[in-house]
Motif scaffolding. Structure first.
Motif, PDB file in Angstrom:
ATOM      1  N   CYS A  46       0.844  -1.200   0.000  1.00 33.89           N
ATOM      2  CA  CYS A  46       0.000   0.000   0.000  1.00 33.89           C
ATOM      3  C   CYS A  46       0.882   1.254   0.000  1.00 33.89           C
ATOM      4  N   ASP A  47       0.520   2.229  -0.818  1.00 32.35           N
ATOM      5  CA  ASP A  47       1.063   3.594  -0.782  1.00 32.35           C
ATOM      6  C   ASP A  47       2.589   3.634  -0.877  1.00 32.35           C
ATOM      7  N   TRP A  48       3.160   2.800  -1.763  1.00 25.25           N
ATOM      8  CA  TRP A  48       4.618   2.774  -1.858  1.00 25.25           C
ATOM      9  C   TRP A  48       5.179   3.578  -3.011  1.00 25.25           C
ATOM     10  N   ARG A  91       2.811  -1.187   4.476  1.00 23.67           N
ATOM     11  CA  ARG A  91       2.359   0.187   4.237  1.00 23.67           C
ATOM     12  C   ARG A  91       3.496   1.169   4.521  1.00 23.67           C
ATOM     13  N   LYS A 142       4.357   5.413   5.415  1.00 25.09           N
ATOM     14  CA  LYS A 142       3.743   6.633   5.929  1.00 25.09           C
ATOM     15  C   LYS A 142       4.829   7.638   6.291  1.00 25.09           C
TER      16      LYS A 142
END
Length: 574
Positions: free
Chosen positions: A456-458, A495, A497
């Motif tokens: 996710c979100d890489w 994930r 962040k």
């Protein structure tokens, strides 16, 4: 020739003593200047506060006096009072006349009871007969003086002083309002006890000098301290303050003219009350300065001697360490001072350089040790033999149409090639995720539908730098410890962040979790990994050595719920 300050050869104990006295003198001068400045501010503030207080007091009194004026108008136009006055002015004799006068006094008493400071209400009929009621009916007003004032005012309210009393009276004509004839029916006089009036409306202490005047006539003055005021400024049409002399004593006189009458309000404040605190502070400051001067002379001399002797001993010990226990000393700047402080500076600088050198050497050795351990792990596999074997397996599987074997062999080859061929300690997140994806591809063929892997979100962070083999060993641990102990599908999610200037990578799974008493063992490396051998302790130590103690790995786990591993590193773009 370089100039040398006159104090360069002075002993340090004499320097300390001289500096102590100099600082005390400077503080004394600053204190006196500050005292003088703030004393002026304090006095100016007292002046302004006194004027503001009188401004507020005059406003309150004006409002109360206006209420009295309204009361005189209300009484003079009251229907019952008008009716009683008309009957009384007819001069009828008998019981009816007596009853009317009694009713008038009772009606006036109702109005007189409305405020405690109203001493009495008096009505004078056309024939000069007086009817007085209230709590103090002995007050005698100058009827003739009031008569002249009310006739001159043509029906409006007039103020006058009650002679011999600390009081004032408000008077006006009583005129017939029936058919607007305005015929004279008598005079109404409301007497006000100014002591009670001021006590009720203002919060003045007994010793305050508050004065109310009308022109040169003093209407009210509280007698708290017996001050005899003979002359006050006249023709005051505004507000302000000034310094005046009464009976040989200076006073701060603030004044304010009434907004709707001819009254003027004064407030006197003795200058001794204003300067009392500042004089006390001044005496305290002088006593404190003398005390500090004596204390400084005694203690600074003693302290200077006590400081100088240990410095000399410390300098000698540091020189011995410099000559005997370390390598050749680093270059130090030329001496500037010739006292003990100069020797301390030179010796300490040399020792500090050597200590820093040792720290750097030790830090470098630790990095080399960790890197050697890491490379030793990589060297356990012969890369050329491994590549050739995996490539042969791949082509053999394709020839025999064994798609799964081909894909697994190719993924394993790519993964090992990425691990071994990249010599740098730091790689991009994109390159690290290639290793992860190749590893997950192999595991999916092994466990089939029992493994679910999600990234996710890489994409935003794909160019960020990360230590090699940081994410893959953690994903491998999640799969090994999760799938082997679960019958349901194992979900692994990675994930990314941003946290301020740092990057947090989160690897979480829904495995059986880790008991709390085992987490400390994982951090210390006491519990070994079932997988590649690159344990969490190794990864955590590499990150801390490379970036600092505030970075590293944190594990959150709940039994039968899952495990979350958080990796915190600086957000660095290559």
């Amino acid at each position: 020739m370089r100039f040398r300050p006159f104090y360069s050869s002075i002993k340090i104990k004499n320097k300390i003593f001289s500096i102590s006295l100099l600082l005390l003198l400077i503080f004394c001068i600053i204190g006196m200047i500050t005292y003088h400045y703030f004393t002026q501010l304090y006095e100016e503030r007292i002046y302004q506060e006194s004027a503001d207080m009188l401004q507020l007091s005059s406003t309150v009194i004006d409002e109360e006096l206006k209420k009295i004026e309204n009361l005189t108008f209300q009484v003079s136009t009251d229907s019952l009072v008008q009716e009683y006055m008309e009957t009384i002015n007819e001069r009828k004799l008998g019981f009816e006349d007596y009853k009317t006068k009694a009713n008038l006094l009772e009606r006036l008493l109702t109005f007189a009871s409305s405020e405690r400071y109203i001493s009495s209400i008096q009505v004078i009929d056309r024939f000069g007969e007086k009817y007085t009621t209230g709590y103090d009916t002995k007050i005698e007003n100058d009827a003739e003086k009031i008569r002249k004032l009310v006739y001159a005012s043509q029906g409006s309210n007039t103020w006058s002083k009650i002679e011999g009393k600390n009081g004032i009276s408000a008077a006006r004509l009583i005129r017939r309002k029936e058919n607007v004839s305005l015929a004279n029916m008598g005079i109404l006089i409301v007497s006000v006890d100014m002591n009670k009036f001021v006590d009720q409306t203002l919060d003045f202490s007994k010793n305050k000098n508050f004065i109310v005047t009308n022109g040169k006539e003093i209407y009210y003055q509280n007698k708290g301290n017996g001050l005899d005021v003979q002359e006050l400024p006249d023709n005051v049409n505004d507000s302000g303050y000034k310094v005046v002399d009464f009976s040989g004593e200076d006073f701060l006189l603030t004044y304010k003219h009434s907004r709707f009458s001819k009254l003027t309000y004064f407030h006197l404040l003795p200058f001794s009350d204003i300067t009392k605190q500042s004089q006390t502070i001044k005496r305290i400051m002088i006593i404190c300065f003398l005390f500090m001067l004596t204390l400084t002379i005694l203690l600074s001399r003693k302290a200077a001697e006590n400081i100088s002797k240990p410095l000399e001993e410390l300098s000698a010990r540091m020189k011995q360490v410099q000559e005997g226990d370390f390598e050749e000393q680093a270059t130090v700047p030329e001496k500037y001072y010739n006292d003990e402080v100069g020797q301390l500076h030179v010796n300490f600088r040399s020792m500090l350089d050597k200590i820093n050198q040792l720290i750097k050497e030790n830090y470098t050795k630790q990095l080399i040790i960790k890197e050697t351990e890491y490379k030793a792990l990589q060297a356990q596999i012969n890369p050329h033999f491994l590549y050739n074997t995996l490539d042969s397996i791949n082509w053999l599987a394709k020839i025999n149409q064994q798609e799964k074997i081909s894909v697994m062999a190719e993924a394993l080859g790519n993964m090992m090639r990425n691990i071994i061929s990249k010599k740098a300690a730091m790689i991009t997140i994109k390159e690290e995720l290639e290793i992860v994806n190749n590893y997950v591809t192999i595991q999916k063929y092994r466990y089939e539908n029992r493994l679910e892997f999600t990234l996710c979100d890489w994409e935003v962070f794909e160019d960020c730098q990360i230590p090699k083999l940081t994410i893959q060993p953690i994903v491998e641990n999640a799969i090994q410890h999760g799938l082997e102990e679960m019958v349901t599908p194992c979900r692994v999610i990675v994930r990314f962040k941003r946290i301020d200037e740092n990057l947090q990578i989160i690897v979480e799974d829904n495995g059986p979790g880790i008991e709390e008493n085992k987490l400390e063992g994982i951090y210390k490396g006491e519990i070994r990994s079932k997988s590649s051998g690159i344990g969490l302790k190794n990864i955590n130590e590499r990150i801390k050595l490379m970036f600092g103690e505030e970075y590293g790995i944190m594990i959150e786990s709940q039994v039968d719920i899952g495990t979350r591993v958080k990796i915190l590193i600086p957000n660095m773009v290559g």
